[in-house]
Design a protein around this motif. Structure first.
Motif, PDB file in Angstrom:
ATOM      1  N   ILE A 414       0.877  -1.174   0.000  1.00 54.35           N
ATOM      2  CA  ILE A 414       0.000   0.000   0.000  1.00 54.35           C
ATOM      3  C   ILE A 414       0.909   1.217   0.000  1.00 54.35           C
ATOM      4  CG2 ILE A 414      -1.837   1.225   1.201  1.00 54.35           C
ATOM      5  CD1 ILE A 414      -2.600  -1.430   2.502  1.00 54.35           C
ATOM      6  N   ARG A 415       0.835   2.001  -1.069  1.00 53.79           N
ATOM      7  CA  ARG A 415       1.767   3.113  -1.258  1.00 53.79           C
ATOM      8  C   ARG A 415       0.985   4.432  -1.269  1.00 53.79           C
ATOM      9  NH1 ARG A 415       7.068   3.344  -3.059  1.00 53.79           N
ATOM     10  NH2 ARG A 415       7.025   1.067  -3.228  1.00 53.79           N
ATOM     11  N   LEU A 416       1.354   5.328  -0.360  1.00 54.41           N
ATOM     12  CA  LEU A 416       0.712   6.641  -0.268  1.00 54.41           C
ATOM     13  C   LEU A 416       1.742   7.704  -0.637  1.00 54.41           C
ATOM     14  CD1 LEU A 416      -2.033   7.967   0.792  1.00 54.41           C
ATOM     15  CD2 LEU A 416      -0.674   8.619   2.773  1.00 54.41           C
ATOM     16  N   GLU A 484       3.578  -3.152  12.334  1.00 57.55           N
ATOM     17  CA  GLU A 484       4.429  -4.230  12.862  1.00 57.55           C
ATOM     18  C   GLU A 484       3.586  -5.297  13.536  1.00 57.55           C
ATOM     19  OE1 GLU A 484       7.267  -2.304  15.347  1.00 57.55           O
ATOM     20  OE2 GLU A 484       8.502  -1.590  13.667  1.00 57.55           O
ATOM     21  N   ARG A 485       2.496  -4.893  14.179  1.00 57.29           N
ATOM     22  CA  ARG A 485       1.602  -5.871  14.807  1.00 57.29           C
ATOM     23  C   ARG A 485       0.978  -6.793  13.752  1.00 57.29           C
ATOM     24  NH1 ARG A 485      -0.832  -2.422  17.584  1.00 57.29           N
ATOM     25  NH2 ARG A 485      -2.654  -2.084  16.251  1.00 57.29           N
ATOM     26  N   LEU A 486       0.801  -6.285  12.553  1.00 60.64           N
ATOM     27  CA  LEU A 486       0.246  -7.079  11.456  1.00 60.64           C
ATOM     28  C   LEU A 486       1.326  -7.871  10.716  1.00 60.64           C
ATOM     29  CD1 LEU A 486      -2.252  -4.465   9.973  1.00 60.64           C
ATOM     30  CD2 LEU A 486      -2.823  -6.502  11.313  1.00 60.64           C
ATOM     31  N   GLY A 487       2.557  -7.784  11.185  1.00 59.71           N
ATOM     32  CA  GLY A 487       3.640  -8.515  10.539  1.00 59.71           C
ATOM     33  C   GLY A 487       4.202  -7.812   9.323  1.00 59.71           C
ATOM     34  N   GLY A 488       4.008  -6.493   9.228  1.00 60.42           N
ATOM     35  CA  GLY A 488       4.492  -5.748   8.071  1.00 60.42           C
ATOM     36  C   GLY A 488       5.612  -4.795   8.428  1.00 60.42           C
ATOM     37  N   ARG A 489       6.020  -4.002   7.466  1.00 58.66           N
ATOM     38  CA  ARG A 489       7.048  -2.992   7.693  1.00 58.66           C
ATOM     39  C   ARG A 489       6.737  -1.759   6.845  1.00 58.66           C
ATOM     40  NH1 ARG A 489       9.685  -6.394   3.882  1.00 58.66           N
ATOM     41  NH2 ARG A 489      10.754  -5.241   2.222  1.00 58.66           N
ATOM     42  N   ILE A 490       7.411  -0.667   7.171  1.00 56.71           N
ATOM     43  CA  ILE A 490       7.165   0.610   6.507  1.00 56.71           C
ATOM     44  C   ILE A 490       8.440   1.074   5.818  1.00 56.71           C
ATOM     45  CG2 ILE A 490       6.455   3.013   6.816  1.00 56.71           C
ATOM     46  CD1 ILE A 490       5.000   2.185   9.330  1.00 56.71           C
ATOM     47  N   GLU A 491       8.297   1.503   4.565  1.00 57.57           N
ATOM     48  CA  GLU A 491       9.405   2.112   3.844  1.00 57.57           C
ATOM     49  C   GLU A 491       9.057   3.575   3.574  1.00 57.57           C
ATOM     50  OE1 GLU A 491      10.180  -0.133   0.330  1.00 57.57           O
ATOM     51  OE2 GLU A 491      11.042  -1.836   1.418  1.00 57.57           O
ATOM     52  N   LEU A 492      10.046   4.439   3.723  1.00 56.06           N
ATOM     53  CA  LEU A 492       9.829   5.876   3.599  1.00 56.06           C
ATOM     54  C   LEU A 492      10.854   6.476   2.649  1.00 56.06           C
ATOM     55  CD1 LEU A 492       8.664   8.655   4.593  1.00 56.06           C
ATOM     56  CD2 LEU A 492      10.356   8.545   6.429  1.00 56.06           C
ATOM     57  N   THR A 493      10.384   7.222   1.666  1.00 52.98           N
ATOM     58  CA  THR A 493      11.266   7.998   0.791  1.00 52.98           C
ATOM     59  C   THR A 493      10.684   9.396   0.663  1.00 52.98           C
ATOM     60  OG1 THR A 493      10.082   7.251  -1.188  1.00 52.98           O
ATOM     61  CG2 THR A 493      12.050   6.003  -0.542  1.00 52.98           C
ATOM     62  N   SER A 494      11.568  10.393   0.584  1.00 52.56           N
ATOM     63  CA  SER A 494      11.091  11.770   0.502  1.00 52.56           C
ATOM     64  C   SER A 494      12.142  12.641  -0.165  1.00 52.56           C
ATOM     65  CB  SER A 494      10.775  12.313   1.905  1.00 52.56           C
ATOM     66  OG  SER A 494      10.220  13.603   1.830  1.00 52.56           O
ATOM     67  N   VAL A 496      12.835  16.791  -0.667  1.00 54.54           N
ATOM     68  CA  VAL A 496      12.400  18.128  -0.268  1.00 54.54           C
ATOM     69  C   VAL A 496      11.921  18.893  -1.496  1.00 54.54           C
ATOM     70  CG1 VAL A 496      13.132  20.314   0.736  1.00 54.54           C
ATOM     71  CG2 VAL A 496      13.968  18.168   1.695  1.00 54.54           C
ATOM     72  N   GLY A 497      10.711  19.430  -1.383  1.00 59.48           N
ATOM     73  CA  GLY A 497      10.130  20.212  -2.466  1.00 59.48           C
ATOM     74  C   GLY A 497       9.351  19.399  -3.478  1.00 59.48           C
ATOM     75  N   GLU A 498       9.485  18.068  -3.429  1.00 63.09           N
ATOM     76  CA  GLU A 498       8.804  17.230  -4.422  1.00 63.09           C
ATOM     77  C   GLU A 498       7.740  16.317  -3.811  1.00 63.09           C
ATOM     78  OE1 GLU A 498      11.476  15.105  -6.920  1.00 63.09           O
ATOM     79  OE2 GLU A 498      12.728  16.851  -7.348  1.00 63.09           O
ATOM     80  N   GLY A 499       7.914  15.904  -2.565  1.00 63.48           N
ATOM     81  CA  GLY A 499       6.889  15.081  -1.951  1.00 63.48           C
ATOM     82  C   GLY A 499       7.453  13.909  -1.182  1.00 63.48           C
ATOM     83  N   THR A 500       6.534  13.109  -0.636  1.00 65.35           N
ATOM     84  CA  THR A 500       6.884  11.984   0.223  1.00 65.35           C
ATOM     85  C   THR A 500       6.096  10.751  -0.193  1.00 65.35           C
ATOM     86  OG1 THR A 500       7.347  13.453   2.094  1.00 65.35           O
ATOM     87  CG2 THR A 500       6.895  11.151   2.611  1.00 65.35           C
ATOM     88  N   THR A 501       6.748   9.606  -0.136  1.00 67.60           N
ATOM     89  CA  THR A 501       6.081   8.329  -0.411  1.00 67.60           C
ATOM     90  C   THR A 501       6.291   7.400   0.779  1.00 67.60           C
ATOM     91  OG1 THR A 501       6.422   8.522  -2.791  1.00 67.60           O
ATOM     92  CG2 THR A 501       5.949   6.322  -1.931  1.00 67.60           C
ATOM     93  N   ILE A 502       5.205   6.868   1.290  1.00 64.88           N
ATOM     94  CA  ILE A 502       5.257   5.892   2.380  1.00 64.88           C
ATOM     95  C   ILE A 502       4.636   4.603   1.867  1.00 64.88           C
ATOM     96  CG2 ILE A 502       4.412   5.294   4.668  1.00 64.88           C
ATOM     97  CD1 ILE A 502       4.569   8.194   5.427  1.00 64.88           C
ATOM     98  N   ALA A 503       5.396   3.515   1.956  1.00 66.38           N
ATOM     99  CA  ALA A 503       4.924   2.205   1.494  1.00 66.38           C
ATOM    100  C   ALA A 503       4.733   1.291   2.690  1.00 66.38           C
ATOM    101  CB  ALA A 503       5.926   1.595   0.512  1.00 66.38           C
ATOM    102  N   LEU A 504       3.559   0.691   2.782  1.00 72.26           N
ATOM    103  CA  LEU A 504       3.263  -0.310   3.802  1.00 72.26           C
ATOM    104  C   LEU A 504       3.360  -1.681   3.136  1.00 72.26           C
ATOM    105  CD1 LEU A 504       0.095   1.319   5.441  1.00 72.26           C
ATOM    106  CD2 LEU A 504       2.507   1.763   5.919  1.00 72.26           C
TER     107      LEU A 504
END
Length: 640
Positions: A414-416, A484-494, A496-504
């Motif tokens: 799941i990528r936001l 983490e309780r669901l057995g997953g992990r989070i990846e973060l990339t960002s 500056v000035g362009e935006g942020t992506t968080i992947a579950l």
């Protein structure tokens, strides 16, 4: 919550989600006939549901929305942007009212005022007249009229297709009497809606009819005949001058039969399948012991085990399929949340979603809304800039948030992503020091990627003022804990000035977990394969000290090393550690050293209980085939 109210809440939310899907189509294509019909059916059915409860304001608003859609459906009006916005707001408000009924048992005090505003918006908007043309005539209606041939009456015709609800007899409906009330019938046909089963299996009180016909009366007169079953009938006009070269008639796809089952019963079956997996694993141990006594018996046991493995595998696949649900209900409230948050913070934000029909395990889907809500709040309040700031930076004034869901192997991603200001690592270090989370020297020693991940630290927030949206520092750490309780992990990339992506990154299934059994000294532990990028044999010559720790050269890059024995406060000597687990990717990669690798197994991991529930680094326990209890480790938590 009583059964009737619980059923109402479930069905109402499904109808609201369905209505939003159709309205999203109408925003792009206002003349899409299927979407118009779908939105009308959703609103009409929802109106009937709220009438059962004391929800008069909701009933009035939905009735006004139904009137708008009915005019569009009949060809008397055309949808405009203002009406679509009002319809969306009506569904959003209905969603809030359903939540109020679920939690408080009554509507808010402002419900009547809110309803009056919606009714005024829906009733006051001007509608543009439609023009009838070839594109507006439904194929099925044209086909019905075409079958009249030379017997066709003069003038315009009205075609109808009436599919009574299967349980209509129990409500006292008489489909034949309904059709008999249609004036000026020119043609009439009865067919089975779906193929009939053998006579011995026919349910005599289940309606299985499709009634179609042509009337020379006005559309209003035909609609009046079906006014009590409007959600079960399609009506279309055929102009007098329209050529009757009709395509072959085709029946809609047969309606699948389904029934609701209490989720607890499915969970009980899943638990049973998990126990069967443990039992079949135990046969392997029995076969090994039998080999030392009688090889022939051992071979027979292995044969039985192979059969059981196949059967249990099929059962696990079947139960897994039953537990798979669309993630759409989890996501359906997010568009409304974005609109509300954007209004509250003075921003212009649009949310687009991709892959929202992806199916994942129900146990995971049920726990995802809160983490996603925190992420969306963070993106709107911290990520997307105000319109003036965006314009000054050369960006469109409307900020974009994209939520995508996709399956990759045994994982769902799941990528936001937002196109906002991005996460400034210098600002994160500054706030961490100001809030006492780190001393200045430690903050400066962090690389940019590690600094950005401080947003997941408990109590961290870059907002100085507490608002209804953010500032309390309990959002992103809650997201990490839930994932983490669901057995997953989070990846973060960002950037500056362009935006942020968080992947579950989450497991696709939750019945059994694939584990790698590792040894630390003489003790065994389980590690979920989802946490492992790769395994390797550790070359001792490649290990070297770095600062207060150790590192090794692996695949031509420097990899920080942690000892699982040290993380567990185990007495095993580190010199016996000859195997390497690589966890994480890129600059987040870290190596975990262990004594040895053992089997890979499918296991049902149970949450830790009793004293283990308070031990950090343990995600659960499972039974081994030899009867032993295996502790399943949370490697990311131990290494953090």
């Amino acid at each position: 919550m009583d059964d009737l109210l619980e059923q109402f809440v479930i069905e109402s939310r499904d109808l609201i989600a369905e209505g939003h899907v159709h309205l999203a189509v109408l925003e792009r294509r206002p003349d899409e006939r299927a979407a118009i019909d779908g939105a009308f059916r959703a609103v009409h059915t929802l109106k009937g549901s709220v009438a059962i409860f004391d929800m008069v304001p909701a009933l009035r608003a939905l009735h006004a929305a139904e009137d708008v859609l009915d005019k569009v459906r009949s060809g008397a009006a055309r949808l405009g942007g203002a009406q679509i916005a009002a319809l969306i707001d009506t569904l959003d408000q209905s969603d809030r009212w359903v939540e109020a009924i679920e939690h408080d048992g009554t509507l808010p005090a402002a419900a009547a005022t809110d309803s009056a505003v919606l009714v005024a918006r829906l009733g006051g908007a001007q509608v543009a007249a439609r023009t009838e043309g070839p594109a507006m005539v439904e194929d099925w209606a044209l086909a019905l009229a075409g079958e009249l041939g030379d017997t066709r009456p003069a003038g315009a015709l009205v075609a109808f297709c009436y599919e009574p609800d299967p349980d209509c007899f129990f409500r006292g409906d008489d489909p034949l009497a309904v059709v008999a009330a249609v004036p000026d019938l020119a043609a009439f046909d009865i067919a089975a809606r779906e193929p009939f089963p053998p006579l011995s299996e026919v349910e005599p009180f289940r309606c299985n009819m499709r009634l179609t016909g042509i009337s020379a009366a006005s559309r209003e007169a035909v609609q009046a005949a079906f006014r009590l079953v409007a959600d079960q009938v399609r009506i279309a006009g055929v102009p007098a001058t329209f050529p009757l070269i009709a395509p072959p008639r085709s029946d809609p796809a047969a309606v699948g039969r389904s029934f609701r089952v209490d989720a607890a019963r499915i969970d009980a079956i899943a638990d049973g399948v998990g126990e069967l997996v443990v039992a079949t694993n135990a046969l392997r141990q029995v076969a090994q012991r039998a080999e030392r006594v009688e090889p022939t018996i051992a071979a027979d046991i292995r044969s039985v085990q192979d059969t059981l493995d196949r059967i249990v595998g099929e059962m696990r696949g079947a139960v897994t399929a039953v537990r798979m649900v669309s993630i759409a209900p989890t996501l359906r409230r997010l568009p409304r949340m974005v609109r509300e948050l954007a209004t509250a913070t003075g921003r212009d934000v649009a949310l687009t979603m991709q892959g929202e029909t992806t199916e994942i395990d129900k146990a995971i889907a049920d726990e995802l809304f809160e983490p996603l809500l925190h992420l969306v709040r963070n993106a709107v309040d911290h990520g997307i800039e105000l319109a003036a700031e965006r314009a000054a930076a050369g960006k469109p004034t409307q900020g974009m948030i994209t939520l995508s869901v996709a399956v990759h192997g045994r994982q769902v991603e799941i990528r936001l992503r937002d196109d906002g200001r991005g996460i400034n690592p210098a600002r994160i270090r500054e706030v961490a020091v100001a809030r006492g989370l780190l001393v200045a020297e430690a903050a400066e020693a962090l690389d940019d990627d590690t600094a950005r991940r401080l947003i997941f630290a408990p109590g961290f927030s870059t907002t100085t003022n507490v608002t209804d949206v953010s500032g309390r520092g309990v959002g992103m750490d809650a997201v990490q804990a839930a994932i983490e309780r669901l057995g997953g992990r989070i990846e973060l990339t960002s950037v500056v000035g362009e935006g942020t992506t968080i992947a579950l990154l989450l497991p696709l299934h939750a019945i059994t977990t694939k584990l790698l059994i590792v040894e630390v000294g003489d003790d065994r532990f389980g590690v979920p394969l989802e946490h492992i990028i790769e395994t390797a044999t550790l070359d001792r010559s490649a290990v070297f000290p770095i600062g207060r720790g150790r590192a090794c050269v692996h695949r031509n890059r420097t990899l920080p090393l942690l000892s699982l024995a040290h993380l567990l406060d185990h007495t095993a000597a580190e010199r016996g550690e000859t195997k390497l687990i690589v966890m994480g990717t890129g600059t987040d990669a870290v190596g975990i050293t262990v004594t040895a690798f053992k089997d890979r197994i499918d296991a049902m991991v149970r949450p830790p209980r009793g004293l283990l529930a308070h031990v950090s680094g343990i995600t659960g326990t499972t039974l081994l085939g030899d009867g032993g209890v295996l502790l399943v480790l949370d490697l990311p938590g131990l290494a953090a």
